[in-house]
Design a protein around this motif. Structure first.
Motif, PDB file in Angstrom:
ATOM      1  N   ALA A  12      20.749 -23.361  21.973  1.00  0.00           N
ATOM      2  CA  ALA A  12      20.598 -23.837  23.337  1.00  0.00           C
ATOM      3  C   ALA A  12      19.568 -23.014  24.091  1.00  0.00           C
ATOM      4  O   ALA A  12      19.659 -22.843  25.290  1.00  0.00           O
ATOM      5  N   ALA A  13      18.599 -22.435  23.396  1.00  0.00           N
ATOM      6  CA  ALA A  13      17.683 -21.525  24.071  1.00  0.00           C
ATOM      7  C   ALA A  13      16.274 -22.055  24.090  1.00  0.00           C
ATOM      8  O   ALA A  13      15.718 -22.404  23.090  1.00  0.00           O
ATOM      9  N   ALA A  14      15.695 -22.076  25.274  1.00  0.00           N
ATOM     10  CA  ALA A  14      14.263 -22.320  25.421  1.00  0.00           C
ATOM     11  C   ALA A  14      13.829 -21.626  26.680  1.00  0.00           C
ATOM     12  O   ALA A  14      13.066 -22.136  27.470  1.00  0.00           O
ATOM     13  N   ALA A  15      14.378 -20.459  26.923  1.00  0.00           N
ATOM     14  CA  ALA A  15      14.154 -19.780  28.192  1.00  0.00           C
ATOM     15  C   ALA A  15      13.057 -18.748  28.075  1.00  0.00           C
ATOM     16  O   ALA A  15      12.848 -18.148  27.044  1.00  0.00           O
ATOM     17  N   ALA A  16      12.353 -18.519  29.177  1.00  0.00           N
ATOM     18  CA  ALA A  16      11.414 -17.412  29.262  1.00  0.00           C
ATOM     19  C   ALA A  16      12.162 -16.215  29.830  1.00  0.00           C
ATOM     20  O   ALA A  16      13.375 -16.244  30.049  1.00  0.00           O
ATOM     21  N   SER A  17      11.437 -15.129  30.109  1.00  0.00           N
ATOM     22  CA  SER A  17      12.021 -13.920  30.701  1.00  0.00           C
ATOM     23  C   SER A  17      13.167 -13.397  29.876  1.00  0.00           C
ATOM     24  O   SER A  17      14.231 -13.066  30.386  1.00  0.00           O
ATOM     25  N   THR A  18      12.983 -13.359  28.561  1.00  0.00           N
ATOM     26  CA  THR A  18      14.033 -12.858  27.683  1.00  0.00           C
ATOM     27  C   THR A  18      13.694 -11.464  27.220  1.00  0.00           C
ATOM     28  O   THR A  18      12.552 -11.042  27.210  1.00  0.00           O
ATOM     29  N   GLY A  79      19.932 -19.349  31.762  1.00  0.00           N
ATOM     30  CA  GLY A  79      18.555 -19.791  31.591  1.00  0.00           C
ATOM     31  C   GLY A  79      18.271 -20.480  30.275  1.00  0.00           C
ATOM     32  O   GLY A  79      17.125 -20.813  29.989  1.00  0.00           O
ATOM     33  N   TYR A  80      19.305 -20.729  29.463  1.00  0.00           N
ATOM     34  CA  TYR A  80      19.131 -21.436  28.207  1.00  0.00           C
ATOM     35  C   TYR A  80      19.260 -22.940  28.440  1.00  0.00           C
ATOM     36  O   TYR A  80      20.094 -23.404  29.226  1.00  0.00           O
ATOM     37  N   TYR A  81      18.474 -23.700  27.709  1.00  0.00           N
ATOM     38  CA  TYR A  81      18.660 -25.148  27.744  1.00  0.00           C
ATOM     39  C   TYR A  81      19.859 -25.538  26.884  1.00  0.00           C
ATOM     40  O   TYR A  81      20.024 -25.054  25.759  1.00  0.00           O
ATOM     41  N   VAL A  82      20.674 -26.411  27.413  1.00  0.00           N
ATOM     42  CA  VAL A  82      21.847 -26.913  26.713  1.00  0.00           C
ATOM     43  C   VAL A  82      21.705 -28.421  26.580  1.00  0.00           C
ATOM     44  O   VAL A  82      21.431 -29.118  27.559  1.00  0.00           O
ATOM     45  N   CYS A  83      21.869 -28.915  25.380  1.00  0.00           N
ATOM     46  CA  CYS A  83      21.734 -30.346  25.102  1.00  0.00           C
ATOM     47  C   CYS A  83      23.101 -31.012  25.192  1.00  0.00           C
ATOM     48  O   CYS A  83      24.068 -30.567  24.568  1.00  0.00           O
TER      49      CYS A  83
END
Length: 423
Positions: A12-18, A79-83
């Motif tokens: 579920a991750a496509a976040a920046a600032s990691t 900040g993670y994308y969740v589908c």
């Protein structure tokens, strides 16, 4: 590669600032082959790690915000994308699960004779497959066909219906194996998004006719080379390995992460087994939705390694390229035509593979979404290479030689092959 195999890569991750996970620095080159085989490095735990984006963050966010018919993607509190499935996606998932239940119930009625292993199962390396099934399930091909026809999308490993699994308990459904192959299809493909590999269902639609042809071949009692007395029967299946569905995806519990790590360490076996069929899914996915990682199959680090693992000791007709498929192909056509066009490449030694990956990364020809993955794939390839050439007869008792025929290799490939033989 955006394949999210590493535990460092939340599904579920496509976040920046990691924040990058600390990594132990090691050279890519390994010691000589006579040393004990090293275990692939354990992928980092489920902490945040640095994600390399192929597009600007704003463009990633724009593309992720476009819902498919089956799913939407939204950022969670971290900040993670969740589908999440839409109503249409849920209906498709329910229809496929019901079809899997019907198929499993029918298989449960098989007689002892119909469950009997075909005579080639052990000779063709079925024992190694049973060992893998003790910790990593496959999908029944019947379930995938139903899911594709219902216009569904692939489920996470934790959400795969029990009736859709091939495990050690129902592995008898695979033991009809035909001539010079084990009835297992292994997919090598590029993930469209870090949070879901195929949220529009395009990949399933692309491979659907191949799945249907393989199922027909497995279950048709008129087809030779299968099951009891050399015939197929209606209870047989083809097991399909798709990493997103067969391995637990992040976020994972401690038990799920342990299972993931075990399956990851052994994953090379699915690709390198001489008689499983590996399908290279090299076609671009249709859009919308546009992928948040638009890199092609040839540009992905994981795909590069999977293809190389499948080029080691694979049977002459069991490495397929989806680009070679034409509508209406029979199984015999698949067997003869899908291997053509330079699908199989000269095999590299583990040392050369590490060097080649590093070179292509520096030249921008190859990408990993997560830097930690490079060390993992090199180690997996080393295990595959050493077992493929050292233990192939033990793995597949029927295999007393390896064939490398009609692949378009020429004199320019000799240095590569000689270095690999020397290793």
């Amino acid at each position: 590669s955006s394949k999210s195999k590493s535990a460092a890569k939340p599904a579920a991750a496509a976040a920046a600032s990691t924040t990058p996970a600390p990594q132990k620095t090691e050279p890519i080159k390994e010691a000589a082959a006579d040393k004990p085989k090293a275990e692939p490095p354990r992928a980092p735990e489920n902490e945040k790690v640095e994600l390399t984006l192929s597009l600007p963050q704003a463009e990633v966010d724009r593309r992720a915000a476009v819902a498919s018919k089956q799913a939407t993607a939204e950022k969670d509190s971290k900040g993670y994308y969740v589908c999440s499935l839409t109503e249409a996606g849920k209906a498709a998932a329910a229809a496929a699960a019901a079809a899997a239940e019907t198929d499993a119930a029918a298989a449960a009625m098989a007689t002892p004779e119909e469950r009997e292993a075909g005579p080639r199962w052990i000779k063709y390396g079925g024992g190694a497959i049973e060992e893998l099934l003790s910790h990593t399930p496959l999908l029944t091909i019947q379930y995938l066909i139903a899911l594709a026809k219902a216009d569904g999308i692939l489920p996470r490993g934790q959400e795969l219906p029990a009736a859709a699994k091939v495990t050690a308990e129902n592995a008898w459904r695979l033991k009809h194996n035909g001539m010079y192959r084990i009835p297992i299809l292994v997919l090598s493909y590029a993930w469209a998004d870090p949070f879901h590999p195929d949220r529009g269902g395009g990949l399933l639609k692309q491979i659907l006719p191949i799945l249907e042809t393989m199922l027909e071949q497995a279950t048709n009692p008129q087809m030779t080379g299968h099951g009891v007395n050399g015939k197929g029967n209606k209870f047989q299946t083809v097991g399909v390995f798709i990493d997103y569905c067969c391995l637990p995806q992040a976020p994972r519990s401690k038990a799920e992460d342990d299972a993931f790590q075990h399956s990851l360490r052994e994953m090379w076996r699915w690709y390198a087994h001489p008689l499983t069929t590996v399908l290279l899914c090299t076609l671009d996915l249709p859009s919308p939705p546009e992928p948040t990682n638009p890199k092609t199959y040839e540009q992905r680090g994981w795909c590069f390694c999977e293809r190389r693992m499948a080029s080691l000791a694979k049977g002459n007709n069991t490495l397929w390229d989806l680009r070679n498929y034409r509508p209406g192909m029979s199984f015999e056509d698949l067997w003869q035509e899908m291997r053509k066009g330079g699908v199989r490449q000269p095999f590299l030694s583990p040392d050369s593979l590490g060097d080649e990956i590093r070179k292509q990364l520096e030249e921008g020809k190859l990408v990993f979404s997560y830097a930690a993955d490079m060390k993992v794939v090199v180690s997996l390839y080393k295990s595959a290479f050493e077992e493929a050439f050292r233990d192939v007869t033990k793995l597949v008792p029927a295999c007393d030689r390896l064939f490398f025929c009609d692949y378009g290799w020429d004199d320019s490939d000799l240095p590569v092959l000689l270095e690999a033989f020397d290793y």
